[in-house]
Design an enzyme around this catalytic site. Structure first.
Site, PDB file in Angstrom:
ATOM      1  N   MET A 169     105.696  35.310  62.120  1.00 48.95           N
ATOM      2  CA  MET A 169     105.430  36.670  61.678  1.00 48.95           C
ATOM      3  C   MET A 169     105.901  37.683  62.721  1.00 48.95           C
ATOM      4  O   MET A 169     105.973  37.384  63.905  1.00 48.95           O
ATOM      5  CB  MET A 169     103.947  36.851  61.383  1.00 48.95           C
ATOM      6  CG  MET A 169     103.540  36.282  60.030  1.00 48.95           C
ATOM      7  SD  MET A 169     101.836  36.666  59.611  1.00 48.95           S
ATOM      8  CE  MET A 169     101.899  36.441  57.829  1.00 48.95           C
ATOM      9  N   ARG A 203     118.125  17.202  64.871  1.00 50.93           N
ATOM     10  CA  ARG A 203     118.227  18.347  63.970  1.00 50.93           C
ATOM     11  C   ARG A 203     118.099  19.669  64.716  1.00 50.93           C
ATOM     12  O   ARG A 203     117.569  19.728  65.821  1.00 50.93           O
ATOM     13  CB  ARG A 203     117.121  18.285  62.911  1.00 50.93           C
ATOM     14  CG  ARG A 203     117.349  17.225  61.849  1.00 50.93           C
ATOM     15  CD  ARG A 203     116.126  17.059  60.973  1.00 50.93           C
ATOM     16  NE  ARG A 203     116.417  16.166  59.854  1.00 50.93           N
ATOM     17  CZ  ARG A 203     115.497  15.543  59.137  1.00 50.93           C
ATOM     18  NH1 ARG A 203     114.213  15.699  59.430  1.00 50.93           N
ATOM     19  NH2 ARG A 203     115.840  14.767  58.128  1.00 50.93           N
ATOM     20  N   ARG A 220      93.913  46.679  51.696  1.00 48.59           N
ATOM     21  CA  ARG A 220      94.743  47.867  51.886  1.00 48.59           C
ATOM     22  C   ARG A 220      94.439  48.815  50.726  1.00 48.59           C
ATOM     23  O   ARG A 220      94.464  48.411  49.578  1.00 48.59           O
ATOM     24  CB  ARG A 220      96.218  47.489  51.938  1.00 48.59           C
ATOM     25  CG  ARG A 220      96.588  46.760  53.227  1.00 48.59           C
ATOM     26  CD  ARG A 220      98.070  46.434  53.305  1.00 48.59           C
ATOM     27  NE  ARG A 220      98.441  45.947  54.636  1.00 48.59           N
ATOM     28  CZ  ARG A 220      98.386  44.690  55.021  1.00 48.59           C
ATOM     29  NH1 ARG A 220      97.946  43.769  54.173  1.00 48.59           N
ATOM     30  NH2 ARG A 220      98.742  44.329  56.240  1.00 48.59           N
ATOM     31  N   ARG A 241      75.950  44.787  67.694  1.00 47.01           N
ATOM     32  CA  ARG A 241      74.934  44.535  68.724  1.00 47.01           C
ATOM     33  C   ARG A 241      74.942  45.616  69.800  1.00 47.01           C
ATOM     34  O   ARG A 241      73.893  45.954  70.358  1.00 47.01           O
ATOM     35  CB  ARG A 241      75.125  43.136  69.312  1.00 47.01           C
ATOM     36  CG  ARG A 241      74.788  42.070  68.274  1.00 47.01           C
ATOM     37  CD  ARG A 241      74.618  40.699  68.832  1.00 47.01           C
ATOM     38  NE  ARG A 241      74.055  39.802  67.826  1.00 47.01           N
ATOM     39  CZ  ARG A 241      73.976  38.480  67.946  1.00 47.01           C
ATOM     40  NH1 ARG A 241      74.413  37.900  69.058  1.00 47.01           N
ATOM     41  NH2 ARG A 241      73.447  37.745  66.985  1.00 47.01           N
ATOM     42  N   ASP A 262     101.630  44.948  68.356  1.00 52.36           N
ATOM     43  CA  ASP A 262     102.655  45.990  68.314  1.00 52.36           C
ATOM     44  C   ASP A 262     102.113  47.401  68.507  1.00 52.36           C
ATOM     45  O   ASP A 262     102.825  48.377  68.236  1.00 52.36           O
ATOM     46  CB  ASP A 262     103.416  45.915  66.984  1.00 52.36           C
ATOM     47  CG  ASP A 262     102.502  46.073  65.771  1.00 52.36           C
ATOM     48  OD1 ASP A 262     101.263  46.033  65.934  1.00 52.36           O
ATOM     49  OD2 ASP A 262     103.025  46.225  64.655  1.00 52.36           O
ATOM     50  N   GLY A 268      95.731  43.755  57.595  1.00 57.15           N
ATOM     51  CA  GLY A 268      95.809  42.306  57.755  1.00 57.15           C
ATOM     52  C   GLY A 268      94.710  41.775  58.651  1.00 57.15           C
ATOM     53  O   GLY A 268      94.383  42.389  59.671  1.00 57.15           O
ATOM     54  N   THR A 301      95.258  43.218  65.143  1.00 58.82           N
ATOM     55  CA  THR A 301      96.488  42.813  64.469  1.00 58.82           C
ATOM     56  C   THR A 301      97.149  41.705  65.278  1.00 58.82           C
ATOM     57  O   THR A 301      97.223  41.796  66.504  1.00 58.82           O
ATOM     58  CB  THR A 301      97.475  43.983  64.296  1.00 58.82           C
ATOM     59  OG1 THR A 301      98.755  43.472  63.887  1.00 58.82           O
ATOM     60  CG2 THR A 301      97.646  44.786  65.579  1.00 58.82           C
ATOM     61  N   ILE A 302      97.653  40.685  64.605  1.00 56.65           N
ATOM     62  CA  ILE A 302      98.276  39.578  65.332  1.00 56.65           C
ATOM     63  C   ILE A 302      99.618  39.970  65.942  1.00 56.65           C
ATOM     64  O   ILE A 302     100.127  39.289  66.824  1.00 56.65           O
ATOM     65  CB  ILE A 302      98.464  38.333  64.439  1.00 56.65           C
ATOM     66  CG1 ILE A 302      99.468  38.598  63.315  1.00 56.65           C
ATOM     67  CG2 ILE A 302      97.126  37.842  63.891  1.00 56.65           C
ATOM     68  CD1 ILE A 302      99.880  37.342  62.554  1.00 56.65           C
ATOM     69  N   ASP A 303     100.206  41.087  65.492  1.00 53.83           N
ATOM     70  CA  ASP A 303     101.569  41.432  65.911  1.00 53.83           C
ATOM     71  C   ASP A 303     101.665  41.965  67.329  1.00 53.83           C
ATOM     72  O   ASP A 303     102.761  42.024  67.888  1.00 53.83           O
ATOM     73  CB  ASP A 303     102.170  42.460  64.950  1.00 53.83           C
ATOM     74  CG  ASP A 303     102.464  41.872  63.585  1.00 53.83           C
ATOM     75  OD1 ASP A 303     102.814  40.680  63.527  1.00 53.83           O
ATOM     76  OD2 ASP A 303     102.343  42.597  62.582  1.00 53.83           O
ATOM     77  N   ARG A 308     107.211  41.622  61.438  1.00 57.71           N
ATOM     78  CA  ARG A 308     108.127  42.441  60.635  1.00 57.71           C
ATOM     79  C   ARG A 308     108.865  43.466  61.494  1.00 57.71           C
ATOM     80  O   ARG A 308     110.054  43.699  61.322  1.00 57.71           O
ATOM     81  CB  ARG A 308     107.348  43.143  59.517  1.00 57.71           C
ATOM     82  CG  ARG A 308     108.219  43.867  58.500  1.00 57.71           C
ATOM     83  CD  ARG A 308     107.398  44.413  57.341  1.00 57.71           C
ATOM     84  NE  ARG A 308     106.391  45.363  57.799  1.00 57.71           N
ATOM     85  CZ  ARG A 308     105.078  45.203  57.657  1.00 57.71           C
ATOM     86  NH1 ARG A 308     104.612  44.110  57.074  1.00 57.71           N
ATOM     87  NH2 ARG A 308     104.216  46.113  58.090  1.00 57.71           N
ATOM     88  N   ASP A 365      98.268  49.730  62.706  1.00 59.21           N
ATOM     89  CA  ASP A 365      98.789  51.098  62.610  1.00 59.21           C
ATOM     90  C   ASP A 365      98.479  51.755  61.276  1.00 59.21           C
ATOM     91  O   ASP A 365      98.219  52.957  61.220  1.00 59.21           O
ATOM     92  CB  ASP A 365     100.290  51.125  62.914  1.00 59.21           C
ATOM     93  CG  ASP A 365     101.103  50.218  62.006  1.00 59.21           C
ATOM     94  OD1 ASP A 365     100.521  49.484  61.194  1.00 59.21           O
ATOM     95  OD2 ASP A 365     102.346  50.245  62.106  1.00 59.21           O
ATOM     96  N   HIS A 380     101.378  32.723  56.714  1.00 56.94           N
ATOM     97  CA  HIS A 380     100.037  33.254  56.944  1.00 56.94           C
ATOM     98  C   HIS A 380      99.106  32.310  57.704  1.00 56.94           C
ATOM     99  O   HIS A 380      97.988  32.708  58.041  1.00 56.94           O
ATOM    100  CB  HIS A 380      99.404  33.650  55.611  1.00 56.94           C
ATOM    101  CG  HIS A 380      99.951  34.952  55.080  1.00 56.94           C
ATOM    102  ND1 HIS A 380     101.201  35.027  54.508  1.00 56.94           N
ATOM    103  CD2 HIS A 380      99.440  36.207  55.066  1.00 56.94           C
ATOM    104  CE1 HIS A 380     101.424  36.287  54.143  1.00 56.94           C
ATOM    105  NE2 HIS A 380     100.382  37.018  54.476  1.00 56.94           N
ATOM    106  N   THR A 393      95.788  51.244  59.448  1.00 63.13           N
ATOM    107  CA  THR A 393      94.377  51.606  59.550  1.00 63.13           C
ATOM    108  C   THR A 393      94.200  52.884  60.352  1.00 63.13           C
ATOM    109  O   THR A 393      93.445  53.788  59.968  1.00 63.13           O
ATOM    110  CB  THR A 393      93.592  50.462  60.223  1.00 63.13           C
ATOM    111  OG1 THR A 393      93.760  49.270  59.457  1.00 63.13           O
ATOM    112  CG2 THR A 393      92.114  50.793  60.332  1.00 63.13           C
ATOM    113  N   ARG A 422      80.940  41.924  65.809  1.00 63.41           N
ATOM    114  CA  ARG A 422      79.662  41.519  66.424  1.00 63.41           C
ATOM    115  C   ARG A 422      79.324  42.429  67.601  1.00 63.41           C
ATOM    116  O   ARG A 422      78.170  42.850  67.769  1.00 63.41           O
ATOM    117  CB  ARG A 422      79.797  40.063  66.881  1.00 63.41           C
ATOM    118  CG  ARG A 422      78.637  39.486  67.678  1.00 63.41           C
ATOM    119  CD  ARG A 422      78.951  38.023  67.976  1.00 63.41           C
ATOM    120  NE  ARG A 422      77.951  37.378  68.799  1.00 63.41           N
ATOM    121  CZ  ARG A 422      78.002  37.309  70.121  1.00 63.41           C
ATOM    122  NH1 ARG A 422      79.023  37.870  70.769  1.00 63.41           N
ATOM    123  NH2 ARG A 422      77.051  36.680  70.802  1.00 63.41           N
TER     124      ARG A 422
END
Length: 323
Positions: free
Chosen positions: A170, A163, A72, A25, A130, A11, A126-128, A172, A103, A253, A105, A21
């Site tokens: 996200m 409300r 993937r 470099r 984790d 992801g 990874t944004i998670d 999982r 993980d 996403h 990867t 970068r």
């Protein structure tokens, strides 16, 4: 080493370009030829590899996603696929590899190293957030801020209409985005995979809010919570919360996109250079991370097989601040 290559896999995460970068470099600074591999392990197998110069990574630090693209690879999970990948590296004289991802990867990189002894160092993208072995992963801060901006806007309409909003973020297997964005957004309840929050708990907490004359509430739900995503949770509670207007927002996403924050640009740059210099310094089969603001290296196996605990103080804080 005279030649190294870099790829992004799994992801995408904001800050991957900053990391890339720094690898390119950093390699040029150290007198090493640098190659980019497009589309992750798929590109490695297919030989989608090209030499990169300093200008190849100009004007990308502020961009989300990854200019090398990501994918993937099911073929890389096979011995035949990994053999093709090794042959592509050998054909070009590439002596080391930096992989940017999560993980999945690192699992592929670890197996590849065991089979061929090929030097690989990873940077956690990874944004998670984790991965064990680093306090922060590349992309996490941007994802939290993206979710927080949405929560703030949803709070406005929740207040206007009295409300209860269930907002799915996200995560999982990890509640890091949920807990950070939920605390920052003043959520009344946060549901994460690491701890059990029953439907009875949800009903009780929301009724407590009603008893303290709260007219609106925000519940942040990590997609991997044991009770299900936000839609499933609402379906379970709606019959027991009579007279309340329940709404669901699934952020999805959008949390992966957008310009990286300053923090992700700096972390991405720092980890990219750390991965590259670790590789040149003889490290292999390891991930570069940052713990207590210091660069550390952790074996891929430890990163993959060790669960990264959620800070219990943060969960306690939610209970205290939501009364």
């Amino acid at each position: 080493m005279k030649k190294i290559a870099v790829l992004t896999s799994g992801g995408d995460a904001p800050g991957m370009n900053a990391c890339l970068r720094a690898v390119i470099r950093g390699a040029i600074y150290h007198g090493v030829e640098a190659y980019g591999i497009k589309y992750g392990y798929n590109g490695l197998i297919e030989g989608d590899i090209y030499k990169m110069k300093s200008y190849s990574v100009s004007n990308i630090i502020q961009k989300g996603g990854t200019i090398l693209k990501s994918a993937r690879s099911t073929e890389f999970r096979t011995k035949e696929g990994r053999k093709k990948a090794y042959q592509q590296l050998q054909r070009r004289g590439i002596e080391g590899l930096v992989v940017i991802g999560g993980d999945g990867t690192f699992t592929g990189a670890s197996v590849f190293h065991e089979e061929y002894g090929f030097p690989i160092v990873g940077a956690p993208g990874t944004i998670d957030n984790d991965l064990y072995g680093t306090d922060y992963t590349i992309g996490f801060d941007t994802a939290v801020n993206t979710a927080l901006e949405a929560i703030d806007k949803i709070r406005d309409t929740a207040n206007s209409h009295d409300r209860i909003f269930f907002i799915e973020v996200m995560g999982r297997d990890s509640g890091y985005i949920a807990i950070q964005s939920g605390i920052g957004g003043g959520a009344e309840l946060i549901m994460v995979p690491e701890t059990s929050t029953s439907i009875d708990d949800v009903i009780f907490d929301l009724n407590q809010g009603r008893n303290t004359e709260k007219t609106s509430s925000i519940v942040v739900v990590a997609e991997g919570d044991e009770e299900g995503g936000a839609m499933e949770v609402v379906n379970k509670v709606k019959s027991r919360l009579k007279g309340k207007d329940l709404k669901v927002s699934i952020l999805g996403h959008m949390q992966r996109g957008g310009a990286p924050t300053a923090m992700d640009r700096i972390i991405g740059s720092r980890l990219g250079l750390a991965a590259l210099e670790g590789l040149l310094g003889g490290k292999k089969n390891m991930m570069a991370g940052i713990i207590n603001n210091r660069v550390v290296y952790t074996s891929f196996k430890e990163c993959i097989n060790t669960a990264k605990p959620l800070e219990q103080d943060l969960l306690r804080m939610v209970k205290i601040l939501s009364i």
